[in-house]
Design an enzyme around this catalytic site. Structure first.
Site, PDB file in Angstrom:
ATOM      1  CB  SER A 145       7.164 -38.788  -4.987  1.00 46.60           C
ATOM      2  OG  SER A 145       6.771 -39.995  -4.539  1.00 46.60           O
ATOM      3  CE1 TYR A 158      11.952 -41.118  -2.266  1.00 50.01           C
ATOM      4  CE2 TYR A 158      10.093 -42.013  -2.400  1.00 50.01           C
ATOM      5  CZ  TYR A 158      10.481 -41.371  -2.056  1.00 50.01           C
ATOM      6  OH  TYR A 158      10.437 -41.022  -3.555  1.00 50.01           O
TER       7      TYR A 158
HETATM    8  P1  NDP Z   1      17.268 -45.604  -9.697  1.00 43.89           P
HETATM    9  O1  NDP Z   1      17.489 -46.239  -7.621  1.00 43.89           O
HETATM   10  O2  NDP Z   1      17.277 -46.334 -10.698  1.00 43.89           O
HETATM   11  O3  NDP Z   1      17.939 -43.966  -8.865  1.00 43.89           O
HETATM   12  C1  NDP Z   1      18.602 -43.005  -8.658  1.00 43.89           C
HETATM   13  C2  NDP Z   1      19.513 -41.957  -8.744  1.00 43.89           C
HETATM   14  O4  NDP Z   1      20.609 -41.171  -7.701  1.00 43.89           O
HETATM   15  C3  NDP Z   1      21.045 -43.088  -8.956  1.00 43.89           C
HETATM   16  O5  NDP Z   1      21.619 -42.554 -10.326  1.00 43.89           O
HETATM   17  C4  NDP Z   1      21.812 -43.073  -7.483  1.00 43.89           C
HETATM   18  O6  NDP Z   1      23.330 -42.947  -8.317  1.00 43.89           O
HETATM   19  C5  NDP Z   1      21.474 -41.349  -7.233  1.00 43.89           C
HETATM   20  N1  NDP Z   1      21.642 -40.687  -6.028  1.00 43.89           N
HETATM   21  C6  NDP Z   1      21.381 -41.394  -4.874  1.00 43.89           C
HETATM   22  N2  NDP Z   1      21.859 -40.882  -3.779  1.00 43.89           N
HETATM   23  C7  NDP Z   1      22.711 -40.083  -3.915  1.00 43.89           C
HETATM   24  C8  NDP Z   1      23.502 -39.017  -3.356  1.00 43.89           C
HETATM   25  N3  NDP Z   1      24.128 -39.142  -2.677  1.00 43.89           N
HETATM   26  N4  NDP Z   1      24.916 -38.185  -4.251  1.00 43.89           N
HETATM   27  C9  NDP Z   1      24.353 -38.505  -5.430  1.00 43.89           C
HETATM   28  N5  NDP Z   1      23.295 -39.399  -6.671  1.00 43.89           N
HETATM   29  C10 NDP Z   1      23.113 -40.410  -5.738  1.00 43.89           C
HETATM   30  O7  NDP Z   1      15.906 -44.513  -8.783  1.00 43.89           O
HETATM   31  P2  NDP Z   1      14.706 -43.797  -9.484  1.00 43.89           P
HETATM   32  O8  NDP Z   1      15.658 -42.959 -11.157  1.00 43.89           O
HETATM   33  O9  NDP Z   1      13.574 -43.868  -9.096  1.00 43.89           O
HETATM   34  O10 NDP Z   1      15.043 -42.372  -8.335  1.00 43.89           O
HETATM   35  C11 NDP Z   1      15.223 -40.775  -9.663  1.00 43.89           C
HETATM   36  C12 NDP Z   1      14.500 -39.884  -8.228  1.00 43.89           C
HETATM   37  O11 NDP Z   1      12.801 -40.519  -8.638  1.00 43.89           O
HETATM   38  C13 NDP Z   1      14.770 -40.298  -7.065  1.00 43.89           C
HETATM   39  O12 NDP Z   1      14.803 -38.498  -6.214  1.00 43.89           O
HETATM   40  C14 NDP Z   1      13.519 -40.549  -6.065  1.00 43.89           C
HETATM   41  O13 NDP Z   1      13.242 -40.635  -5.068  1.00 43.89           O
HETATM   42  C15 NDP Z   1      12.568 -40.585  -6.986  1.00 43.89           C
HETATM   43  N6  NDP Z   1      10.707 -40.936  -7.212  1.00 43.89           N
HETATM   44  C16 NDP Z   1      11.048 -42.429  -8.006  1.00 43.89           C
HETATM   45  C17 NDP Z   1      10.003 -43.058  -8.019  1.00 43.89           C
HETATM   46  C18 NDP Z   1      10.075 -44.756  -8.147  1.00 43.89           C
HETATM   47  O14 NDP Z   1       8.836 -45.017  -8.609  1.00 43.89           O
HETATM   48  N7  NDP Z   1      11.193 -44.730  -9.167  1.00 43.89           N
HETATM   49  C19 NDP Z   1       8.708 -42.409  -7.908  1.00 43.89           C
HETATM   50  C20 NDP Z   1       8.605 -40.998  -7.144  1.00 43.89           C
HETATM   51  C21 NDP Z   1       9.640 -40.058  -7.336  1.00 43.89           C
HETATM   52  P3  NDP Z   1      24.572 -43.461  -7.133  1.00 43.89           P
HETATM   53  O15 NDP Z   1      23.869 -44.204  -6.485  1.00 43.89           O
HETATM   54  O16 NDP Z   1      25.882 -43.426  -8.033  1.00 43.89           O
HETATM   55  O17 NDP Z   1      24.618 -42.227  -6.763  1.00 43.89           O
HETATM   56  C1  8X3 Z   2       7.878 -43.991  -4.653  1.00 42.83           C
HETATM   57  C2  8X3 Z   2       6.942 -43.649  -5.212  1.00 42.83           C
HETATM   58  O1  8X3 Z   2       5.355 -44.705  -4.011  1.00 42.83           O
HETATM   59  O2  8X3 Z   2       7.123 -45.721  -3.313  1.00 42.83           O
HETATM   60  O3  8X3 Z   2       8.182 -41.727  -4.602  1.00 42.83           O
HETATM   61  O4  8X3 Z   2       6.950 -43.634  -2.501  1.00 42.83           O
HETATM   62  S1  8X3 Z   2       6.624 -44.833  -3.831  1.00 42.83           S
END
Ligand code: NDP
Ligand code: 8X3
Length: 259
Positions: A145, A158
């Site tokens: 991220s 985070y």
């Molecule tokens: P979502 O919340 O849409 O998706 C998160 C996914 O992670 C879900 O499928 C959830 O599935 C899964 N997950 C969470 N915890 C667990 C666990 N313990 N075991 C297995 N699966 C898990 O968020 P994003 O798609 O945005 O996030 C995906 C990744 O991208 C993350 O690592 C996040 O930190 C990162 N990210 C997101 C950004 C954003 O702004 N959206 C920016 C930068 C990075 P379930 O709950 O069914 O287990």
């Molecule tokens: C998610 C992006 O800037 O909200 O990783 O932390 S931010």
């Protein structure tokens, strides 16, 4: 020349929503064998059905909680019965819990973030490496991220786990040097997924505020980057990519209409 993903084996963690679900769909469209895991089985089932329709060579889903070593190992034992080798691993499962300052932070939020984003990535990678070691040209994509590069208030843990992700990615690349396995970090900025609903514990109003007045990234933008990374020829390793929406010049500078 690009590497084709047809009949390649791809495993994405956290594929029940957001980047993971969209990534699965994109790899399916390339004709890959798609393996997905997450905790919400009903959601996974829906994603799997969409992947089948999209043209995946095959689709497999199984409950996965990356916060639990036994659960990860059970998942990977099941995966090993499907295929002796893995071509692409996307360590995507994770997210943020809360936006408290250090002074106000809650143990359960800190632990959830460390367990999924940090230890989960370690557990899954350790378990999957035997499926990749004899497979030069295979690719590990860790989802980091912008938060791992620059800190913000309320982001201590985070930002910390995403900074750790970068160091893990670099250590792993050093450890795997000579195997032909590529390791890189894909770092998105503000992207509208379920991320903020999870961070704000289901508070729609707070979640909407994060994306108010700007055009954020969407999951498709990150899924397309996953495909690009995985289709580079075997001698090319994409070490790191930072992708932000145009309105986000930096963590601390976003342009919002009407504000
Ligand atoms: P979502 O919340 O849409 O998706 C998160 C996914 O992670 C879900 O499928 C959830 O599935 C899964 N997950 C969470 N915890 C667990 C666990 N313990 N075991 C297995 N699966 C898990 O968020 P994003 O798609 O945005 O996030 C995906 C990744 O991208 C993350 O690592 C996040 O930190 C990162 N990210 C997101 C950004 C954003 O702004 N959206 C920016 C930068 C990075 P379930 O709950 O069914 O287990
Ligand atoms: C998610 C992006 O800037 O909200 O990783 O932390 S931010």
């Amino acid at each position: 020349m690009n590497t084709s993903l047809r009949d390649k084996w791809v495993f994405i963690t956290g594929a029940s929503a957001g980047f993971g679900a969209e990534g699965a769909l994109h790899f399916a469209r390339e004709g890959a064998h798609v393996v997905i895991g997450a905790r919400r089985m009903e959601r996974l089932k829906t994603v799997a059905a969409e992947c089948s329709k999209a043209g995946a060579a095959s689709v497999h889903f199984h409950e996965l909680d990356v916060a639990c070593t036994d659960n990860v190992n059970t998942f990977v034992d099941w995966l090993k019965k499907l295929t002796p080798k893995l071509d692409v691993l996307v360590n995507n499962a994770g997210g943020a819990h809360g936006i408290d300052t250090v002074a106000e932070g809650k143990d359960e939020d800190w632990e959830a973030m460390i367990e999924s984003n940090f230890l989960g990535l370690m557990r899954v990678t350790r378990a999957c490496l035997p499926l990749m070691m004899e497979n030069p040209g295979s690719t590990i994509i860790n989802i980091g991220s912008i938060a791992g590069r620059v800190a913000y208030e309320g982001g201590s843990v985070y930002c910390g786990v995403k900074a750790a992700e970068k160091q893990i990615t670099q250590s792993l690349r050093l450890e795997l040097n000579g195997t032909g396995i590529r390791v890189g970090t894909l770092d998105p900025g503000l992207a509208e997924t379920e991320f903020s609903m999870v961070r704000f514990k289901g508070n729609q109003e707070k979640s909407d505020k994060v994306y108010e007045g700007l055009d954020p990234l969407v999951a498709q933008d990150i899924a397309e980057a996953m495909i690009w990374i995985a289709t580079r020829p075997p001698h090319v390793c994409i070490d790191e990519i930072l992708i932000k929406c145009t309105a986000q010049a930096a963590v601390h500078k976003t342009h919002r209409e009407n504000s």
